[in-house]
Design a protein around this motif. Structure first.
Motif, PDB file in Angstrom:
ATOM      1  N   MET A 121      35.782 -16.415  76.352  1.00  0.00           N
ATOM      2  CA  MET A 121      36.679 -17.456  77.185  1.00  0.00           C
ATOM      3  C   MET A 121      36.704 -18.705  76.533  1.00  0.00           C
ATOM      4  SD  MET A 121      37.445 -17.805  81.192  1.00  0.00           S
ATOM      5  CE  MET A 121      35.856 -17.768  81.302  1.00  0.00           C
ATOM      6  N   LYS A 122      37.986 -19.253  75.950  1.00  0.00           N
ATOM      7  CA  LYS A 122      37.950 -20.354  75.091  1.00  0.00           C
ATOM      8  C   LYS A 122      37.718 -21.724  76.130  1.00  0.00           C
ATOM      9  CE  LYS A 122      40.438 -22.482  71.328  1.00  0.00           C
ATOM     10  NZ  LYS A 122      41.662 -22.229  70.305  1.00  0.00           N
ATOM     11  N   THR A 123      36.695 -22.425  75.874  1.00  0.00           N
ATOM     12  CA  THR A 123      36.311 -23.266  76.635  1.00  0.00           C
ATOM     13  C   THR A 123      36.226 -24.788  75.905  1.00  0.00           C
ATOM     14  OG1 THR A 123      34.780 -22.040  77.907  1.00  0.00           O
ATOM     15  CG2 THR A 123      34.246 -24.658  78.014  1.00  0.00           C
ATOM     16  N   LEU A 124      36.672 -25.914  76.569  1.00  0.00           N
ATOM     17  CA  LEU A 124      36.767 -26.933  76.239  1.00  0.00           C
ATOM     18  C   LEU A 124      35.825 -28.125  76.922  1.00  0.00           C
ATOM     19  CD1 LEU A 124      39.467 -29.157  74.667  1.00  0.00           C
ATOM     20  CD2 LEU A 124      38.154 -30.184  76.584  1.00  0.00           C
ATOM     21  N   TYR A 125      34.785 -28.884  76.152  1.00  0.00           N
ATOM     22  CA  TYR A 125      33.971 -29.687  76.874  1.00  0.00           C
ATOM     23  C   TYR A 125      34.131 -31.110  76.522  1.00  0.00           C
ATOM     24  CZ  TYR A 125      29.461 -31.689  78.084  1.00  0.00           C
ATOM     25  OH  TYR A 125      28.201 -32.197  78.782  1.00  0.00           O
ATOM     26  N   PHE A 126      34.411 -31.867  77.438  1.00  0.00           N
ATOM     27  CA  PHE A 126      34.820 -33.390  77.371  1.00  0.00           C
ATOM     28  C   PHE A 126      33.220 -33.879  77.515  1.00  0.00           C
ATOM     29  CE2 PHE A 126      38.947 -32.876  79.143  1.00  0.00           C
ATOM     30  CZ  PHE A 126      39.866 -33.235  78.295  1.00  0.00           C
ATOM     31  N   ASP A 127      32.866 -34.787  76.243  1.00  0.00           N
ATOM     32  CA  ASP A 127      31.647 -35.439  76.214  1.00  0.00           C
ATOM     33  C   ASP A 127      31.854 -36.969  76.303  1.00  0.00           C
ATOM     34  OD1 ASP A 127      29.176 -36.118  75.796  1.00  0.00           O
ATOM     35  OD2 ASP A 127      28.799 -35.516  73.977  1.00  0.00           O
ATOM     36  N   CYS A 128      31.954 -37.460  77.499  1.00  0.00           N
ATOM     37  CA  CYS A 128      32.233 -38.649  77.922  1.00  0.00           C
ATOM     38  C   CYS A 128      31.418 -39.578  77.857  1.00  0.00           C
ATOM     39  CB  CYS A 128      33.009 -38.616  79.260  1.00  0.00           C
ATOM     40  SG  CYS A 128      34.275 -37.519  79.495  1.00  0.00           S
ATOM     41  N   PHE A 129      30.386 -39.814  76.893  1.00  0.00           N
ATOM     42  CA  PHE A 129      29.321 -40.576  76.563  1.00  0.00           C
ATOM     43  C   PHE A 129      29.818 -42.131  76.494  1.00  0.00           C
ATOM     44  CE2 PHE A 129      30.166 -39.362  72.210  1.00  0.00           C
ATOM     45  CZ  PHE A 129      30.118 -40.459  71.684  1.00  0.00           C
ATOM     46  N   SER A 130      31.161 -42.344  76.146  1.00  0.00           N
ATOM     47  CA  SER A 130      31.608 -43.507  76.008  1.00  0.00           C
ATOM     48  C   SER A 130      33.187 -43.683  76.813  1.00  0.00           C
ATOM     49  CB  SER A 130      32.175 -43.874  74.531  1.00  0.00           C
ATOM     50  OG  SER A 130      32.524 -45.262  74.329  1.00  0.00           O
ATOM     51  N   GLY A 131      33.095 -42.959  77.832  1.00  0.00           N
ATOM     52  CA  GLY A 131      34.237 -42.972  78.679  1.00  0.00           C
ATOM     53  C   GLY A 131      35.377 -42.071  78.289  1.00  0.00           C
ATOM     54  N   ILE A 132      36.352 -42.326  78.976  1.00  0.00           N
ATOM     55  CA  ILE A 132      37.562 -41.849  78.696  1.00  0.00           C
ATOM     56  C   ILE A 132      38.846 -42.111  78.823  1.00  0.00           C
ATOM     57  CG2 ILE A 132      37.461 -40.525  80.848  1.00  0.00           C
ATOM     58  CD1 ILE A 132      38.485 -37.785  79.677  1.00  0.00           C
ATOM     59  N   SER A 133      39.899 -42.248  77.998  1.00  0.00           N
ATOM     60  CA  SER A 133      41.113 -42.757  78.271  1.00  0.00           C
ATOM     61  C   SER A 133      42.331 -41.845  78.050  1.00  0.00           C
ATOM     62  CB  SER A 133      41.493 -44.139  77.661  1.00  0.00           C
ATOM     63  OG  SER A 133      41.317 -43.910  76.224  1.00  0.00           O
ATOM     64  N   GLY A 134      43.583 -41.972  78.056  1.00  0.00           N
ATOM     65  CA  GLY A 134      44.408 -40.884  77.977  1.00  0.00           C
ATOM     66  C   GLY A 134      44.730 -40.604  76.314  1.00  0.00           C
ATOM     67  N   LEU A 168      46.112 -25.490  72.109  1.00  0.00           N
ATOM     68  CA  LEU A 168      44.906 -25.088  71.635  1.00  0.00           C
ATOM     69  C   LEU A 168      44.454 -23.663  72.564  1.00  0.00           C
ATOM     70  CD1 LEU A 168      43.090 -28.405  71.543  1.00  0.00           C
ATOM     71  CD2 LEU A 168      43.510 -26.945  69.564  1.00  0.00           C
ATOM     72  N   GLU A 169      45.288 -23.394  73.622  1.00  0.00           N
ATOM     73  CA  GLU A 169      44.927 -22.147  74.258  1.00  0.00           C
ATOM     74  C   GLU A 169      43.675 -22.255  75.049  1.00  0.00           C
ATOM     75  OE1 GLU A 169      45.276 -18.885  71.482  1.00  0.00           O
ATOM     76  OE2 GLU A 169      47.533 -18.970  71.861  1.00  0.00           O
ATOM     77  N   ILE A 170      43.452 -23.383  75.658  1.00  0.00           N
ATOM     78  CA  ILE A 170      42.061 -23.783  76.550  1.00  0.00           C
ATOM     79  C   ILE A 170      42.236 -22.785  77.710  1.00  0.00           C
ATOM     80  CG2 ILE A 170      40.599 -25.482  77.421  1.00  0.00           C
ATOM     81  CD1 ILE A 170      40.783 -25.499  74.692  1.00  0.00           C
ATOM     82  N   LYS A 171      41.332 -22.018  77.906  1.00  0.00           N
ATOM     83  CA  LYS A 171      41.288 -21.576  79.271  1.00  0.00           C
ATOM     84  C   LYS A 171      40.336 -22.170  80.297  1.00  0.00           C
ATOM     85  CE  LYS A 171      43.821 -18.459  77.534  1.00  0.00           C
ATOM     86  NZ  LYS A 171      45.194 -18.571  77.838  1.00  0.00           N
ATOM     87  N   VAL A 172      39.215 -22.912  79.640  1.00  0.00           N
ATOM     88  CA  VAL A 172      38.267 -23.457  80.998  1.00  0.00           C
ATOM     89  C   VAL A 172      37.951 -24.921  80.473  1.00  0.00           C
ATOM     90  CG1 VAL A 172      35.760 -23.426  82.048  1.00  0.00           C
ATOM     91  CG2 VAL A 172      37.317 -21.220  81.599  1.00  0.00           C
ATOM     92  N   VAL A 173      37.909 -25.808  81.143  1.00  0.00           N
ATOM     93  CA  VAL A 173      37.560 -27.131  80.925  1.00  0.00           C
ATOM     94  C   VAL A 173      36.098 -27.498  81.794  1.00  0.00           C
ATOM     95  CG1 VAL A 173      38.073 -29.646  80.789  1.00  0.00           C
ATOM     96  CG2 VAL A 173      39.841 -27.651  80.477  1.00  0.00           C
ATOM     97  N   LYS A 174      35.560 -27.912  80.932  1.00  0.00           N
ATOM     98  CA  LYS A 174      34.041 -28.611  81.533  1.00  0.00           C
ATOM     99  C   LYS A 174      33.819 -29.941  80.955  1.00  0.00           C
ATOM    100  CE  LYS A 174      32.266 -23.868  82.113  1.00  0.00           C
ATOM    101  NZ  LYS A 174      30.794 -23.088  82.034  1.00  0.00           N
ATOM    102  N   SER A 175      32.914 -30.647  81.481  1.00  0.00           N
ATOM    103  CA  SER A 175      32.717 -32.067  81.131  1.00  0.00           C
ATOM    104  C   SER A 175      31.446 -32.508  81.416  1.00  0.00           C
ATOM    105  CB  SER A 175      33.777 -33.018  81.967  1.00  0.00           C
ATOM    106  OG  SER A 175      33.735 -34.444  81.455  1.00  0.00           O
ATOM    107  N   SER A 176      30.943 -33.572  80.801  1.00  0.00           N
ATOM    108  CA  SER A 176      29.910 -34.262  81.283  1.00  0.00           C
ATOM    109  C   SER A 176      30.027 -35.186  82.318  1.00  0.00           C
ATOM    110  CB  SER A 176      29.627 -35.117  79.754  1.00  0.00           C
ATOM    111  OG  SER A 176      30.342 -36.198  79.483  1.00  0.00           O
ATOM    112  N   SER A 177      29.364 -35.951  82.794  1.00  0.00           N
ATOM    113  CA  SER A 177      29.643 -37.150  83.482  1.00  0.00           C
ATOM    114  C   SER A 177      30.159 -38.088  82.904  1.00  0.00           C
ATOM    115  CB  SER A 177      28.212 -37.506  84.183  1.00  0.00           C
ATOM    116  OG  SER A 177      27.306 -37.831  83.098  1.00  0.00           O
ATOM    117  N   VAL A 178      30.876 -39.177  83.612  1.00  0.00           N
ATOM    118  CA  VAL A 178      31.843 -39.833  82.989  1.00  0.00           C
ATOM    119  C   VAL A 178      31.268 -41.472  82.926  1.00  0.00           C
ATOM    120  CG1 VAL A 178      34.284 -40.988  82.780  1.00  0.00           C
ATOM    121  CG2 VAL A 178      33.892 -38.428  83.699  1.00  0.00           C
TER     122      VAL A 178
END
Length: 295
Positions: free
Chosen positions: A1-14, A196-206
């Motif tokens: 399953m295609k997964t995307l992981y946001f690594d928000c060690f410096s935050g996140i903006s649009g 990108l056909e992402i099916k699942v999104v996971k993330s670090s703490s923000v």
């Protein structure tokens, strides 16, 4: 399953989200083509550039407004992509002690509709209501996945801002700059996630940053009230950086899309992308990292 992981060690903006997705292999030309379905391309252009942030090559995404003389960098750590809602019927200028003056965007509430008929003219969108934006997205002919994702993110911002200012969602109006930036960042993120056909999104703490921001209403703590409201239910992390690291748009994207928060999941890594923020810190790369793989 295609997964995307946001690594928000410096935050996140649009804009950091879009920069990171493009850096990870999403198609810029497809983004540009799909955004034309909104039929507001006369108001803006988009561009991507490679920049180096503390030794990390990353992609900087910008929206350039065609009816403004200067480039509007609605970017992370400069608070420019605030979509604060206020029941004031004029534009505000926010002053930051470390960045100089930045014109910020605001949403507005109007009780006298007759005074704002120009909001519906094709070439003069001084204000756009939340409902106008919903109709625009629904009429664009996007795939069901893109439409649903974009509408959920926009609703998250609108509801949070409305809650802060005691306004129902139906009365929210975005000033022109805020509306264009919000639409491009949010719809653009949905288009690229779908591309990108992402099916699942996971993330670090923000990471949200620390300190205070100075605006004409006074001094506000970081994270700003609307951002904090959007991040309800999202784990955040401490940061000693005296800057705003998470913006309302970025917070809404990660809050709506993420199914699970934690460390990098077990997966076979396929691609990595770095999306650059505008500000540069002395000892900290101001980038959002996305990691895409198969779980």
């Amino acid at each position: 399953m295609k997964t995307l992981y946001f690594d928000c060690f410096s935050g996140i903006s649009g804009d950091m989200v879009i920069g990171a997705l493009l850096d990870a292999g999403a198609d810029f030309n497809r983004l540009e083509k799909e955004l034309k379905k909104l039929e507001i391309e006369e108001e803006y252009s988009i561009q991507q550039n490679k920049v180096v942030k503390n030794g990390i090559t990353s992609t900087k995404f910008d929206v350039v407004l065609n009816n403004h003389s200067q480039k509007h960098e609605h970017s992370h750590a400069e608070e420019d992509d605030h979509k604060h809602l206020h029941s004031h019927e004029h534009t505000h200028t926010h002053t930051h002690s470390d960045e100089g003056d930045h014109e910020h965007t605001h949403a507005h509430t109007h009780s006298d509709k007759d005074d704002h008929q120009h909001t519906h003219h094709h070439h003069d969108h001084s204000h756009r209501s939340y409902q106008d934006i919903v109709v625009m997205i629904k009429n664009a002919g996007f795939t069901e996945q893109v439409e649903t994702m974009a509408l959920k993110i926009f609703k998250k911002i609108g509801e949070a801002e409305g809650h802060i200012h005691g306004l129902p969602l139906e009365t929210v109006h975005f000033h022109e700059v805020g509306a264009v930036d919000s639409i491009i960042d949010i719809v653009g993120a949905a288009i690229l996630m779908n591309d990108l056909e992402i099916k699942v999104v996971k993330s670090s703490s923000v990471a949200v940053g620390s300190g205070k921001i100075h605006i004409d209403h006074g001094v506000y703590p970081v994270p700003a009230p609307a951002t904090l409201e959007i991040l309800k239910g999202v784990p955040v992390q401490q940061s000693d950086l005296k800057a705003e690291l998470a913006t309302p748009t970025g917070a809404a994207i990660v809050a709506v899309l993420t199914e699970e928060f934690g460390t990098i999941p077990s997966m076979e890594i396929k691609s990595i992308g770095y999306g650059a923020g505008t500000k540069t810190f002395p000892n900290h790369p101001n980038v959002l990292r996305v990691i895409i793989g198969e779980e």
